[in-house]
Design an enzyme around this catalytic site. Sequence first.
Site, PDB file in Angstrom:
ATOM      1  N   CYS A  10       0.862  -1.188   0.000  1.00 47.76           N
ATOM      2  CA  CYS A  10       0.000   0.000   0.000  1.00 47.76           C
ATOM      3  C   CYS A  10       0.894   1.233   0.000  1.00 47.76           C
ATOM      4  O   CYS A  10       2.076   1.144  -0.351  1.00 47.76           O
ATOM      5  CB  CYS A  10      -0.983  -0.026   1.177  1.00 47.76           C
ATOM      6  SG  CYS A  10      -0.196   0.043   2.799  1.00 47.76           S
ATOM      7  N   ASN A  13       2.317   1.519   4.371  1.00 39.79           N
ATOM      8  CA  ASN A  13       2.643   0.263   5.077  1.00 39.79           C
ATOM      9  C   ASN A  13       2.358   0.366   6.581  1.00 39.79           C
ATOM     10  O   ASN A  13       3.041  -0.255   7.405  1.00 39.79           O
ATOM     11  CB  ASN A  13       4.096  -0.191   4.823  1.00 39.79           C
ATOM     12  CG  ASN A  13       4.394  -1.630   5.259  1.00 39.79           C
ATOM     13  OD1 ASN A  13       5.497  -1.937   5.660  1.00 39.79           O
ATOM     14  ND2 ASN A  13       3.421  -2.512   5.195  1.00 39.79           N
ATOM     15  N   CYS A  15      -1.319   0.826   7.419  1.00 39.93           N
ATOM     16  CA  CYS A  15      -2.757   0.539   7.550  1.00 39.93           C
ATOM     17  C   CYS A  15      -3.165  -0.692   6.742  1.00 39.93           C
ATOM     18  O   CYS A  15      -3.330  -1.782   7.287  1.00 39.93           O
ATOM     19  CB  CYS A  15      -3.604   1.743   7.121  1.00 39.93           C
ATOM     20  SG  CYS A  15      -3.308   3.238   8.100  1.00 39.93           S
ATOM     21  N   ARG A  16      -3.323  -0.522   5.424  1.00 40.84           N
ATOM     22  CA  ARG A  16      -3.939  -1.603   4.630  1.00 40.84           C
ATOM     23  C   ARG A  16      -3.052  -2.816   4.437  1.00 40.84           C
ATOM     24  O   ARG A  16      -3.497  -3.954   4.644  1.00 40.84           O
ATOM     25  CB  ARG A  16      -4.367  -1.045   3.261  1.00 40.84           C
ATOM     26  CG  ARG A  16      -5.514  -0.061   3.362  1.00 40.84           C
ATOM     27  CD  ARG A  16      -5.689   0.728   2.081  1.00 40.84           C
ATOM     28  NE  ARG A  16      -4.527   1.584   1.830  1.00 40.84           N
ATOM     29  CZ  ARG A  16      -4.319   2.287   0.741  1.00 40.84           C
ATOM     30  NH1 ARG A  16      -5.209   2.232  -0.241  1.00 40.84           N
ATOM     31  NH2 ARG A  16      -3.257   3.048   0.612  1.00 40.84           N
ATOM     32  N   SER A  17      -1.798  -2.612   3.994  1.00 40.48           N
ATOM     33  CA  SER A  17      -0.987  -3.815   3.714  1.00 40.48           C
ATOM     34  C   SER A  17      -0.605  -4.587   4.982  1.00 40.48           C
ATOM     35  O   SER A  17      -0.537  -5.818   4.931  1.00 40.48           O
ATOM     36  CB  SER A  17       0.224  -3.487   2.840  1.00 40.48           C
ATOM     37  OG  SER A  17       1.094  -2.564   3.437  1.00 40.48           O
ATOM     38  N   ASP A 127      -8.228   3.977   1.233  1.00 44.12           N
ATOM     39  CA  ASP A 127      -7.212   4.345   2.213  1.00 44.12           C
ATOM     40  C   ASP A 127      -7.898   4.895   3.465  1.00 44.12           C
ATOM     41  O   ASP A 127      -8.526   5.953   3.411  1.00 44.12           O
ATOM     42  CB  ASP A 127      -6.310   5.418   1.589  1.00 44.12           C
ATOM     43  CG  ASP A 127      -5.137   5.764   2.481  1.00 44.12           C
ATOM     44  OD1 ASP A 127      -5.154   5.383   3.668  1.00 44.12           O
ATOM     45  OD2 ASP A 127      -4.200   6.409   1.974  1.00 44.12           O
TER      46      ASP A 127
HETATM   47  P1  4NP Z   1      -1.759   2.887   4.071  1.00 38.78           P
HETATM   48  O1  4NP Z   1      -2.331   4.281   4.626  1.00 38.78           O
HETATM   49  O2  4NP Z   1      -1.243   3.151   2.690  1.00 38.78           O
HETATM   50  O3  4NP Z   1      -2.952   1.987   4.060  1.00 38.78           O
HETATM   51  O4  4NP Z   1      -0.693   2.456   5.044  1.00 38.78           O
HETATM   52  C1  4NP Z   1      -1.567   5.465   4.652  1.00 38.78           C
HETATM   53  C2  4NP Z   1      -0.732   5.712   5.692  1.00 38.78           C
HETATM   54  C3  4NP Z   1      -0.011   6.902   5.732  1.00 38.78           C
HETATM   55  C4  4NP Z   1      -0.149   7.831   4.712  1.00 38.78           C
HETATM   56  C5  4NP Z   1      -0.982   7.547   3.643  1.00 38.78           C
HETATM   57  C6  4NP Z   1      -1.701   6.372   3.616  1.00 38.78           C
HETATM   58  N1  4NP Z   1       0.565   9.055   4.768  1.00 38.78           N
HETATM   59  O5  4NP Z   1       0.365   9.897   3.871  1.00 38.78           O
HETATM   60  O6  4NP Z   1       1.365   9.246   5.693  1.00 38.78           O
END
Ligand code: 4NP
Length: 165
Positions: A10, A13, A15-17, A127
Amino acid sequence: MTKHRLLFVCLGNICRSPMAEGAFRRAAAQQGVLDRFEIDSAGLGDWHVGQAPDARAQDAAGRRGIDISGQSARQVTREDFARFDLLLAMDGSNYEDLARLAPKRERHKIRRFLDFAPHASTKDVPDPFFGEAEGFDHALDLIEEASRGLLAALLSEEEASAKRG
Ligand code: 4NP
């Protein structure tokens, strides 16, 4: 038998992955086939490298009996395309970013994770980072469905190739 090497990807790294890594591990463990897999997750960005998953992701997964507290964020590298058999993108933007990073001969290893959840109404795991806690539950619903679909697809592929000998 060689292992299936899977990398869930994702943006951050955190939240989703990480939830996908945890959900797939749990699905494989429940079927008694965890030892046939090497499973990891990574992010396209480097903002959260070294951090544990977001507390909201840990809580949402924990409520479903999935422990992701021991994970630590890392960034995708070009070596990942050689090391893994499948790179599973959480959304279309992650897919495009991976395709740009990938050596040409390894581009076929990139898949959209929700291609393995054919009944889902979307191809993107939304997201949840900037949203409310409910977003994590919705993401997990999609992730758990795709984990079951991916596991079933890989196990049936194994069975077919065993029959061919
Ligand atoms: P993820 O979510 O891609 O599911 O881990 C996010 C976590 C952090 C950010 C964006 C998406 N960020 O912009 O910091």
